[in-house]
Structures are given as structure tokens and as C-alpha cells.
Motif scaffolding. Sequence first.
Motif, PDB file in Angstrom:
ATOM      1  N   LEU A  67    -126.245  47.513  72.535  1.00 33.24           N
ATOM      2  CA  LEU A  67    -126.182  47.028  71.168  1.00 33.24           C
ATOM      3  C   LEU A  67    -126.965  45.724  71.116  1.00 33.24           C
ATOM      4  N   LEU A  68    -127.932  45.645  70.209  1.00 31.34           N
ATOM      5  CA  LEU A  68    -128.688  44.412  70.024  1.00 31.34           C
ATOM      6  C   LEU A  68    -128.299  43.807  68.681  1.00 31.34           C
ATOM      7  N   VAL A  69    -127.922  42.541  68.679  1.00 31.38           N
ATOM      8  CA  VAL A  69    -127.620  41.810  67.451  1.00 31.38           C
ATOM      9  C   VAL A  69    -128.582  40.627  67.388  1.00 31.38           C
ATOM     10  N   CYS A  70    -129.228  40.455  66.231  1.00 27.11           N
ATOM     11  CA  CYS A  70    -130.327  39.493  66.127  1.00 27.11           C
ATOM     12  C   CYS A  70    -130.082  38.478  65.021  1.00 27.11           C
ATOM     13  N   ALA A  71    -130.546  37.268  65.268  1.00 30.95           N
ATOM     14  CA  ALA A  71    -130.325  36.142  64.364  1.00 30.95           C
ATOM     15  C   ALA A  71    -131.210  36.200  63.120  1.00 30.95           C
ATOM     16  N   GLU A  72    -132.187  37.092  63.106  1.00 30.82           N
ATOM     17  CA  GLU A  72    -133.074  37.219  61.954  1.00 30.82           C
ATOM     18  C   GLU A  72    -133.171  38.684  61.539  1.00 30.82           C
ATOM     19  N   ALA A  73    -133.650  38.918  60.335  1.00 29.73           N
ATOM     20  CA  ALA A  73    -133.858  40.276  59.845  1.00 29.73           C
ATOM     21  C   ALA A  73    -134.927  40.973  60.683  1.00 29.73           C
ATOM     22  N   ASN A  74    -134.963  42.290  60.589  1.00 27.25           N
ATOM     23  CA  ASN A  74    -135.957  43.134  61.266  1.00 27.25           C
ATOM     24  C   ASN A  74    -135.905  43.021  62.787  1.00 27.25           C
ATOM     25  N   CYS A  75    -134.725  42.709  63.336  1.00 25.92           N
ATOM     26  CA  CYS A  75    -134.513  42.569  64.781  1.00 25.92           C
ATOM     27  C   CYS A  75    -135.521  41.609  65.395  1.00 25.92           C
ATOM     28  N   ALA A  76    -135.770  40.513  64.688  1.00 26.19           N
ATOM     29  CA  ALA A  76    -136.697  39.484  65.158  1.00 26.19           C
ATOM     30  C   ALA A  76    -135.905  38.251  65.572  1.00 26.19           C
ATOM     31  N   GLY A  77    -136.590  37.316  66.167  1.00 26.74           N
ATOM     32  CA  GLY A  77    -135.942  36.071  66.581  1.00 26.74           C
ATOM     33  C   GLY A  77    -135.071  36.284  67.796  1.00 26.74           C
ATOM     34  N   ALA A  78    -134.103  35.407  67.963  1.00 26.70           N
ATOM     35  CA  ALA A  78    -133.198  35.475  69.113  1.00 26.70           C
ATOM     36  C   ALA A  78    -132.236  36.651  68.951  1.00 26.70           C
ATOM     37  N   CYS A  79    -132.183  37.502  69.948  1.00 30.55           N
ATOM     38  CA  CYS A  79    -131.278  38.655  69.943  1.00 30.55           C
ATOM     39  C   CYS A  79    -130.430  38.634  71.203  1.00 30.55           C
ATOM     40  N   ASN A  80    -129.205  39.112  71.077  1.00 30.79           N
ATOM     41  CA  ASN A  80    -128.326  39.297  72.225  1.00 30.79           C
ATOM     42  C   ASN A  80    -128.097  40.790  72.401  1.00 30.79           C
ATOM     43  N   ALA A  81    -128.012  41.236  73.638  1.00 29.32           N
ATOM     44  CA  ALA A  81    -127.771  42.648  73.926  1.00 29.32           C
ATOM     45  C   ALA A  81    -126.464  42.794  74.683  1.00 29.32           C
ATOM     46  N   PHE A  82    -125.723  43.842  74.354  1.00 29.22           N
ATOM     47  CA  PHE A  82    -124.439  44.126  74.987  1.00 29.22           C
ATOM     48  C   PHE A  82    -124.470  45.549  75.527  1.00 29.22           C
ATOM     49  N   ASP A  83    -124.181  45.709  76.810  1.00 30.36           N
ATOM     50  CA  ASP A  83    -124.175  47.002  77.477  1.00 30.36           C
ATOM     51  C   ASP A  83    -122.994  47.821  76.964  1.00 30.36           C
ATOM     52  N   LEU A  84    -123.261  48.889  76.216  1.00 27.49           N
ATOM     53  CA  LEU A  84    -122.190  49.681  75.600  1.00 27.49           C
ATOM     54  C   LEU A  84    -121.341  50.430  76.619  1.00 27.49           C
ATOM     55  N   SER A  85    -121.826  50.607  77.830  1.00 28.78           N
ATOM     56  CA  SER A  85    -121.017  51.286  78.843  1.00 28.78           C
ATOM     57  C   SER A  85    -119.892  50.394  79.357  1.00 28.78           C
ATOM     58  N   LYS A  86    -119.947  49.106  79.065  1.00 25.79           N
ATOM     59  CA  LYS A  86    -118.945  48.170  79.559  1.00 25.79           C
ATOM     60  C   LYS A  86    -118.017  47.647  78.464  1.00 25.79           C
ATOM     61  N   ILE A  87    -118.162  48.133  77.234  1.00 21.31           N
ATOM     62  CA  ILE A  87    -117.371  47.669  76.104  1.00 21.31           C
ATOM     63  C   ILE A  87    -116.246  48.679  75.848  1.00 21.31           C
ATOM     64  N   PRO A  88    -114.986  48.224  75.788  1.00 21.21           N
ATOM     65  CA  PRO A  88    -113.883  49.154  75.504  1.00 21.21           C
ATOM     66  C   PRO A  88    -113.881  49.571  74.029  1.00 21.21           C
ATOM     67  N   GLU A  89    -113.343  50.743  73.758  1.00 24.93           N
ATOM     68  CA  GLU A  89    -113.208  51.207  72.375  1.00 24.93           C
ATOM     69  C   GLU A  89    -112.011  50.538  71.719  1.00 24.93           C
ATOM     70  N   ASP A  90    -112.043  50.474  70.405  1.00 25.62           N
ATOM     71  CA  ASP A  90    -110.950  49.942  69.580  1.00 25.62           C
ATOM     72  C   ASP A  90    -110.617  48.484  69.862  1.00 25.62           C
ATOM     73  N   VAL A  91    -111.607  47.684  70.229  1.00 20.98           N
ATOM     74  CA  VAL A  91    -111.409  46.257  70.447  1.00 20.98           C
ATOM     75  C   VAL A  91    -112.465  45.516  69.628  1.00 20.98           C
ATOM     76  N   CYS A  92    -112.011  44.649  68.720  1.00 23.88           N
ATOM     77  CA  CYS A  92    -112.927  43.855  67.908  1.00 23.88           C
ATOM     78  C   CYS A  92    -113.428  42.696  68.759  1.00 23.88           C
ATOM     79  N   LEU A  93    -114.744  42.609  68.931  1.00 23.54           N
ATOM     80  CA  LEU A  93    -115.352  41.561  69.756  1.00 23.54           C
ATOM     81  C   LEU A  93    -116.259  40.691  68.896  1.00 23.54           C
ATOM     82  N   GLY A  94    -116.195  39.396  69.104  1.00 21.66           N
ATOM     83  CA  GLY A  94    -116.987  38.467  68.317  1.00 21.66           C
ATOM     84  C   GLY A  94    -118.183  37.933  69.075  1.00 21.66           C
ATOM     85  N   THR A  95    -119.179  37.513  68.332  1.00 22.06           N
ATOM     86  CA  THR A  95    -120.381  36.900  68.877  1.00 22.06           C
ATOM     87  C   THR A  95    -120.929  35.948  67.827  1.00 22.06           C
TER      88      THR A  95
END
Length: 149
Positions: A67-95
Motif C-alpha cells: 500500500l502506497l500513501v502519498c503526501a501529494e495528489a497523483n501519487c507524487a511527492g513523499a510516499c510511504n509504503a506498507f507491506d500488505l503481507s505483514k498487516i493484520p485484517e480488521d485493525v485500523c492503522l494510522g499514518t
Amino acid sequence: MRFTFTALFVAVFGQTVLAGPLLTDISTLARAPTSELNTFGVHSNVTLGGRGDVRHDVAGATFPANLLVCAEANCAGACNAFDLSKIPEDVCLGTNQFFSAGISQPSNSGLPFAVTVGTLGCDSLVQLPSVNTCFNLNGGSFATFELLP
């Protein structure tokens, strides 16, 4: 001495934040199509392209997926990536707050679970409906994500 005890206590009894960014390489979405999403809520999982069933060959090609979340529109600027294989289901996570998001998956086979992004506390969620597409997010201040079965 007091600081050492406090640090040791937190290390032993504190909870580790699971949703730390793993990488900031967005090259897989740099050439991806862009779409707009609004906070209309979560619908049935369409990430698999409407197939509805998870076959073994699809499940075997699920990962790597980030999952990539980016600080600007169009997936530009600083982005953080989270490995979906390591994220549990049904847990709200903040960034940090983000304005666009996408799922980078080299196999382009889709996912057997819903990837949602949302406002603080996961009060309002919207599903990212496909992989390898950048979505500009409208209708709120996005700073959380959650995987749903």
C-alpha cells in the motif's frame, strides 16, 4: 537511572507500532493510471476484478503487494509504503496525512481482501478498488488504513 528504567519498561511492556513505512519507492505507480475516489464507504471486494472466488493460482501470486500513501495528489511527492503481507485484517492503522494512495502489486493479480483508506479513527473508509492504479482521495482528511476480509 529513572530514564533507563522507563525505557526498559516501555520496551518490555509497550506495544510496537506495526504500520511503519517499509520503503518510499513509488516507481511501480509512477506510470500508473490515476483515478478519483470519494468517501462513499466500503463495498464488496472488487479488487479481484469481480471474479468473486479466490483460486489457488491467484492466492499464490498475491504478494508482494504494498500500500502506497502519498503526501501529494497523483501519487507524487513523499510516499510511504506498507507491506500488505505483514498487516493484520480488521485493525485500523494510522499514518501521516495523505492525499493519494495506490496498491503496488507486480503480478497485477488482485487481492483476496479489501484495502481501505480512511479518515482519523477509520470513521469513514473508502476501498481502493484495483491494484496498480493511483487514486486521488477527496472528501476528508485521510490518515488511516485498514484491511478487511
